[in-house]
Design a protein around this motif. Structure first.
Motif, PDB file in Angstrom:
ATOM      1  N   TYR A  37       1.123  -1.430  -0.165  1.00 18.41           N
ATOM      2  CA  TYR A  37      -0.206   0.252   0.254  1.00 18.41           C
ATOM      3  C   TYR A  37       0.778   1.717   0.214  1.00 18.41           C
ATOM      4  O   TYR A  37       2.194   1.325   0.296  1.00 18.41           O
ATOM      5  N   GLN A  39       0.521   5.266   0.950  1.00 22.49           N
ATOM      6  CA  GLN A  39       0.042   6.636   1.205  1.00 22.49           C
ATOM      7  C   GLN A  39       0.461   8.147   0.840  1.00 22.49           C
ATOM      8  O   GLN A  39       1.991   8.746   1.818  1.00 22.49           O
ATOM      9  N   GLU A  42      -2.416  13.651   3.555  1.00 25.26           N
ATOM     10  CA  GLU A  42      -3.477  13.347   4.428  1.00 25.26           C
ATOM     11  C   GLU A  42      -4.741  13.307   2.644  1.00 25.26           C
ATOM     12  O   GLU A  42      -6.045  13.690   2.146  1.00 25.26           O
ATOM     13  N   THR A  43      -4.113  12.227   2.247  1.00 27.14           N
ATOM     14  CA  THR A  43      -5.457  11.397   2.036  1.00 27.14           C
ATOM     15  C   THR A  43      -5.615   9.882   2.175  1.00 27.14           C
ATOM     16  O   THR A  43      -4.280   9.646   3.186  1.00 27.14           O
ATOM     17  N   ARG A  44      -6.139   8.987   1.470  1.00 30.39           N
ATOM     18  CA  ARG A  44      -6.211   7.886   2.421  1.00 30.39           C
ATOM     19  C   ARG A  44      -5.319   6.650   1.186  1.00 30.39           C
ATOM     20  O   ARG A  44      -4.849   6.748   1.244  1.00 30.39           O
ATOM     21  N   ARG A  45      -4.857   6.391   2.462  1.00 27.39           N
ATOM     22  CA  ARG A  45      -3.778   4.757   2.063  1.00 27.39           C
ATOM     23  C   ARG A  45      -4.239   4.027   1.114  1.00 27.39           C
ATOM     24  O   ARG A  45      -5.455   3.444   0.413  1.00 27.39           O
ATOM     25  N   GLU A  46      -3.456   3.444  -0.600  1.00 27.58           N
ATOM     26  CA  GLU A  46      -4.340   3.023  -1.614  1.00 27.58           C
ATOM     27  C   GLU A  46      -3.835   1.507  -1.775  1.00 27.58           C
ATOM     28  O   GLU A  46      -2.189   1.531  -1.459  1.00 27.58           O
TER      29      GLU A  46
END
Length: 118
Positions: A37, A39, A42-46
């Motif tokens: 994953y 990240q 300030e964003t969601r973990r991808e």
């Protein structure tokens, strides 16, 4: 509690490569689906890449054709070979159990920072 330790990040120029490693303390590593994953602040973990116990592999479209996930069950380690890196790949990279097949381990590692910049 399973502990995960990522390593191998760094600062590279666009087009260059890096190989990330993640070692798991789980005694059941060989039968667990694992994933990488990433990240950005300030964003969601991808989720970006996953590998099952039977070595079935899949990638997010954003990395397909450039990244390769693999695993070594004897070392309880999962790898991410990253080629043709782009500035958009800049992020903190983590490994964990593959969320496509159930819950991730509750404790995440510290991650490894990858920065792609000229």
């Amino acid at each position: 509690q399973v502990q995960l330790a990522e390593s191998g990040g760094g600062l590279v120029q666009p087009g260059e490569s890096l190989r990330l490693s993640c070692t798991s303390s789980s005694e059941l590593f060989s039968i667990q689906p694992m994933a990488w994953y990433r990240q950005v602040p300030e964003t969601r973990r991808e989720w970006i890449a996953g590998i099952t116990a039977g070595d079935s592999i899949d990638y997010a479209d954003s990395v397909k054709g450039r990244f390769t996930i693999s695993r070594d069950n004897r070392k309880a380690t999962v790898y991410l070979q990253m080629n043709s890196l782009e500035p958009e790949d800049t992020a903190v990279y983590y490994c964990n159990r593959d969320s496509r097949f159930g819950a991730t381990f509750p404790s995440w590692g510290q991650g490894t920072q990858v920065t792609v910049s000229s």
